[in-house]
Design a protein around this motif. Structure first.
Motif, PDB file in Angstrom:
ATOM      1  N   SER A 188       0.835  -1.210   0.000  1.00  0.00           N
ATOM      2  CA  SER A 188       0.000   0.000   0.000  1.00  0.00           C
ATOM      3  C   SER A 188       0.865   1.252   0.000  1.00  0.00           C
ATOM      4  N   GLU A 210       1.023   4.053  -2.906  1.00  0.00           N
ATOM      5  CA  GLU A 210       0.778   5.463  -2.601  1.00  0.00           C
ATOM      6  C   GLU A 210       1.971   6.321  -3.021  1.00  0.00           C
ATOM      7  N   THR A 254       1.942   9.277  -5.750  1.00  0.00           N
ATOM      8  CA  THR A 254       2.390  10.614  -5.385  1.00  0.00           C
ATOM      9  C   THR A 254       3.480  11.105  -6.333  1.00  0.00           C
TER      10      THR A 254
END
Length: 176
Positions: free
Chosen positions: A60, A64, A68
């Motif tokens: 995860s 992420e 980003t």
């Protein structure tokens, strides 16, 4: 003859030791050993479950982070196109000095707060003196950085700062 060979082979199958069968010389495990084995298996299962949770959390985080980075790459490209690569490169020292000045200002404020708290608490003179020296040193550092910042600000000009500021603000947000 084939029939004789089959019956001899079948007759001798009981003599064959299969993998995983305990050797006849070892006694069967007692209830304490079985309980210990069961405990170890449960611990291994628990560790495996914990490892799976950690691997999922890592996945995860990596997802992420990738998202980003992709968003920053797109935003950075937009802002770079708007301001220009050469202007951003020319303005970078100004914004680096601005960040250093902001950090130095925060350090002065913290040193001031600590010194004032020591005064208000009637701390020992040695402690007050040490905190005063730290405050003076932080203030001197701030003044040096502030002078460097002012010089770079004058060299760059306010219109250039305004033009590239969105890029550096977005970069600061991304890196913090």
């Amino acid at each position: 003859d084939m029939a004789g060979t089959m019956s001899a082979h079948t007759r001798n199958r009981s003599d064959v030791i299969c993998e995983g069968d305990p050797p006849e010389s070892e006694p069967a495990p007692d209830s304490e050993e079985i309980e210990l084995i069961q405990t170890h298996l449960e611990e291994m299962n628990s560790a495996a479950a914990h490892l799976n949770i950690c691997q999922n959390a890592l996945h995860s985080c990596e997802t992420e982070r990738t998202e980003t980075l992709e968003m920053w790459a797109a935003r950075s490209a937009e802002l770079t196109a708007a301001a220009g690569v050469h202007r951003i490169a020319r303005a970078r020292p100004y914004f680096v000095r601005k960040r250093r000045m902001d950090d130095a200002r925060a350090a002065v404020e913290e040193a001031s707060r600590e010194y004032l708290e020591a005064l208000q608490a009637n701390a020992e003179e040695e402690e007050q003196s040490k905190l005063l020296q730290e405050h003076v040193a932080k203030l001197e550092d701030f003044q040096i950085v502030q002078k460097e910042f002012s010089e770079s600000q004058q060299a760059l000009g306010t219109s250039m700062v305004a033009l590239v500021k969105p890029y550096f603000e977005a970069e600061q947000e991304f890196t913090s």
